[in-house]
Design a protein around this motif. Structure first.
Motif, mmCIF file in Angstrom:
data_model
loop_
_atom_site.group_PDB
_atom_site.id
_atom_site.type_symbol
_atom_site.label_atom_id
_atom_site.label_comp_id
_atom_site.label_asym_id
_atom_site.label_seq_id
_atom_site.Cartn_x
_atom_site.Cartn_y
_atom_site.Cartn_z
ATOM 1 N N ASP A 1 -2.375 3.894 -3.608
ATOM 2 C CA ASP A 1 -3.298 4.666 -2.762
ATOM 3 C C ASP A 1 -4.624 3.940 -2.570
ATOM 4 O OD1 ASP A 1 -1.395 6.595 -2.521
ATOM 5 O OD2 ASP A 1 -2.231 7.935 -4.042
ATOM 6 N N ALA A 2 -5.095 3.259 -3.620
ATOM 7 C CA ALA A 2 -6.386 2.572 -3.507
ATOM 8 C C ALA A 2 -6.304 1.441 -2.492
ATOM 9 C CB ALA A 2 -6.820 2.034 -4.874
ATOM 10 N N MET B 1 -4.260 1.365 0.010
ATOM 11 C CA MET B 1 -4.160 2.004 1.322
ATOM 12 C C MET B 1 -5.542 2.381 1.843
ATOM 13 S SD MET B 1 -2.274 3.009 3.815
ATOM 14 C CE MET B 1 -0.572 3.142 3.224
ATOM 15 N N GLU B 2 -6.396 2.902 0.960
ATOM 16 C CA GLU B 2 -7.759 3.262 1.382
ATOM 17 C C GLU B 2 -8.529 2.028 1.839
ATOM 18 O OE1 GLU B 2 -9.614 5.349 -1.810
ATOM 19 O OE2 GLU B 2 -8.209 7.036 -1.733
ATOM 20 N N ASP B 3 -8.367 0.915 1.142
ATOM 21 C CA ASP B 3 -9.039 -0.323 1.554
ATOM 22 C C ASP B 3 -8.587 -0.745 2.951
ATOM 23 O OD1 ASP B 3 -10.434 -0.452 -0.798
ATOM 24 O OD2 ASP B 3 -9.161 -2.005 -1.707
ATOM 25 N N ALA C 1 0.818 -1.223 0.000
ATOM 26 C CA ALA C 1 0.000 0.000 0.000
ATOM 27 C C ALA C 1 0.846 1.265 0.000
ATOM 28 C CB ALA C 1 -0.936 -0.009 1.207
ATOM 29 N N LEU D 1 -7.267 1.130 5.333
ATOM 30 C CA LEU D 1 -7.729 2.080 6.351
ATOM 31 C C LEU D 1 -9.215 1.908 6.635
ATOM 32 C CD1 LEU D 1 -5.775 5.289 5.250
ATOM 33 C CD2 LEU D 1 -5.309 3.834 7.224
ATOM 34 N N GLY D 2 -9.948 1.465 5.626
ATOM 35 C CA GLY D 2 -11.381 1.267 5.791
ATOM 36 C C GLY D 2 -11.747 -0.152 6.192
#
Length: 692
Positions: A230-231, A233-235, A226, A237-238
């Motif tokens: 970025d995508a 990383m967003e997954d 990640a 974090l979510g």
């Protein structure tokens, strides 16, 4: 960081349509040749894997490799795996033969670095990884001998990470039973596998007690991925589970971009982990398009190939191992090298160890041996037709660190020795030979004691030339400390014209490095002008061997007086008179022996500093200072002055004190006086040798 576009993809997730070329590299005795053997077996090229220990492996087929149970040159094999063609090039791991991989790396698509959980080999691993980093090669790390590992993988990874400037990405974790790794969990697939000896691993349900370890290790892997997506990383974090396809895309892309080094585990000797390694190479390693882009070769143009290695076989002549980077080449084609040499392809051979299979043509991406490309050297490119091939990459040979004087045991073998050495030097870019006329010595130089030992074994076994070897001779010089003068009169009457020459010479020391200076101070024509040059010639001729037996340097010789005979004087007479005067004057002028002093840079791991310093000091070395090795964390450099006479065997001692990785570079700095018993021993030994 946003994801970069992915290139070279085809259907079913396989990257690149053409053949792949993969280097197998790693420290000495890490299991590279054994891994190649297991790969060939797994791909159906062998019914049963051989063994380096028993001497029946596909690789290391040369007599020298068998004798020493170590790779002394490249091993090559082509295999098919799930419809994909692979060419594997197994490179020697010993630091003395590591230069073999330098001409391979520019044209491979990726490398598999074979290592083990042994912190003593971490410095050697760093040498290998540094070569890959500087060549900008995408690389996997295969943690071998997992079946005998005593450390946890995460602890091992911490040790290995110190050797790599690129983050290591753990792709698999072992399944332990009674302290033994019996299988692994693939963190990308989220599947468990149990090892089967010399067979693909068996998929098994993931045990409940392994689930926590798997989730923790998988999350750590995804976090590293990640950093460049970025995508993803967003997954994370979510708390969303990313799609598996995206994970594999990231693994392939970040390998290609050299952001990470994926780490897989297994046992080459048992064939464990080999299938997953092959699948990772098939799906994630870059293809020829990316390799051409890395080295600046355009896809369009005349067929082009790059030579990685040269061999001279006893029956088939010269073989040039090369990868075709563009187009198609066939037997009979005329090609021109980057050096401007034109040659005709006499044959094309697939290699699998010592086994050769002839073929009529070769397609781009493939690796074959080209027969009889005379005049085309290792490291050169060649292109179809009569236009010179563009130079792809120039690789300088490594500096020699060990040398031997060699001489044939039987004088009739002199010519054969020169021819055999010329072939061996063409095969091995780190080997060099030189005729030192002043010392009357043929000198062979290379990368260490074993490197030169193997070379001598090839001379004897392959070419039937037996030689004696000895430490290289030292280029001692002599000079004078004082002033002196002497008359030299050459007079001979033997009927008819006689010989007459008479000179008075004065000798004086010069500053170091000024050479030999001749001064003419004749007045009144006591020595006619036409004979002055003959006097100087006699002086310089005498200086080739002074009273101590060595060439004379840094003196001034002044012609102050003399006489001549109108009939009997001649150039030869005055030349001889000068020699006589020099032989009288020099012993009176306090002759002194000079030894060559080298400036040396010794590089070693920091924890070996005290041992290396003691080695340098014990060899009459003058340590000038210490410094960190530029760009190498955990390495130091010793700057010193060392007598050339103390350099013999230095590399052997340094490597013994540094787990095989210490090295040095040296160059001539100045001449220094050598006096006392040391000088007497040198003069006596030289006189004895001359008398033989």
């Amino acid at each position: 960081m946003p994801a970069s576009p992915r290139t070279g993809d085809t259907a079913n997730g396989v990257r690149g349509a053409g053949p792949r070329c993969i280097a197998i590299v790693g420290p000495f005795q890490s299991g590279k040749t054994t891994l190649l053997e297991s790969i060939i077996e797994r791909c159906g090229g062998l019914s049963r894997a051989g063994s380096v220990k028993t001497g029946n492996s596909v690789g290391d087929a040369a007599a020298e490799a068998r004798a020493h149970q170590m790779s002394t040159e490249l091993n090559v094999a082509g295999v098919e795996f799930l419809g994909q063609r692979f060419h594997f090039i197994d490179c020697p791991g010993s630091v003395e033969f590591m230069h073999e991989m330098r001409h391979v790396l520019p044209v491979v698509d990726a490398a598999v670095v074979v290592c083990e959980a042994d912190d003593r080999k971490a410095p050697a691993l760093e040498l290998v990884l540094r070569e890959l980093e500087e060549a900008d090669i995408p690389r996997f790390l295969f943690l071998n001998k997992i079946d005998t590992a005593t450390r946890r993988v995460r602890e091992t990874l911490g040790i290995l990470q110190r050797a790599s400037r690129t983050p290591l990405l753990l792709r698999q974790i072992p399944i332990w039973k009674n302290g033994i790794a019996i299988g692994f969990i693939d963190l990308a697939l989220e599947r468990a596998f149990i090892y089967r000896e010399h067979a693909p691993s068996e998929i098994v349900p993931l045990a409940v007690d392994e689930s926590v370890r798997e989730k923790e290790a998988r999350f750590s892997m995804l976090e590293k991925l990640a950093d460049y997506d970025d995508a993803l990383m967003e997954d994370l974090l979510g708390d969303m589970e990313p799609p598996r396809d995206r994970i594999f895309d990231d693994l392939a892309r970040e390998l290609q971009d050299r952001h990470v080094v994926p780490v897989l585990i297994g046992s080459a000797e048992r064939g464990n982990g080999v299938t997953r390694l092959l699948k990772a190479l098939r799906h994630e390693a870059p293809g020829l398009d990316e390799t051409r882009g890395r080295i600046g070769v355009v896809a369009d143009g005349l067929p082009l190939a790059q030579v990685m290695k040269t061999w001279h076989s006893s029956h088939g002549g010269k073989l040039s191992l090369a990868r075709v980077l563009r187009g198609r080449l066939a037997e009979g084609d005329v090609v021109t090298s980057s050096g401007g040499t034109e040659a005709r392809i006499a044959g094309l051979l697939d290699l699998k160890g010592a086994e050769q299979t002839r073929r009529p043509a070769v397609e781009e991406g493939e690796v074959v041996a080209f027969a009889r490309l005379d005049g085309i050297a290792t490291g050169e490119a060649f292109m179809l037709g009569k236009n010179r091939a563009d130079v792809i990459i120039a690789i300088a040979p490594p500096e020699p660190v060990h040398a031997l004087g060699v001489a044939v045991k039987d004088r009739k073998d002199d010519v054969r020795l020169n021819a055999a050495l010329a072939r061996l030097v063409e095969e091995d870019t780190a080997l060099s030979m030189a005729h030192l006329a002043e010392l009357g010595e043929m000198r062979l130089s290379g990368q260490g004691e074993m490197h030169l030992r193997v070379t001598l074994e090839k001379l004897s076994g392959r070419y039937g030339v037996a030689v004696d070897s000895r430490p290289p001779q030292i280029g001692y010089r002599e000079t004078i400390r004082g002033h002196a003068n002497a008359r030299g009169r050459h007079r001979k009457q033997s009927g008819g014209h006689g010989q007459y020459g008479d000179v008075v010479l004065e000798v004086a020391p010069l500053a170091r490095g000024e050479g030999i200076r001749f001064v003419d101070r004749i007045t009144g024509g006591v020595v006619p002008r036409q004979y002055i040059s003959s006097v100087e010639a006699g002086v310089r001729d005498f200086c080739q061997r002074g009273p101590l037996g060595f060439p004379i340097v840094d003196i001034e010789v002044t012609l102050t007086d003399g006489s001549y005979h109108t009939v009997d004087s001649s150039d030869m007479a005055f030349k001889q008179a000068a020699r006589l005067a020099m032989s009288e004057a020099l012993p009176q002028a306090k002759p002194v022996l000079l030894e060559p002093i080298l400036t040396a840079e010794v590089v070693i791991p920091s924890d070996a500093m005290s041992r290396a310093s003691a080695i340098v000091s014990s060899r009459r070395g003058q340590i000038l200072g210490y410094d960190g090795r530029a760009g190498w964390r955990g390495w130091d450099q010793i700057n010193a002055l060392l007598p050339e006479a103390e350099m013999a065997g230095l590399i052997v001692e340094l490597r013994s004190a540094t787990s095989g990785v210490g090295s040095f570079s040296a160059r001539f700095d100045h001449l220094s006086e050598l006096a006392g018993k040391s000088a007497d021993a040198v003069v006596s030994a030289h006189a004895l040798a001359q008398a033989r």
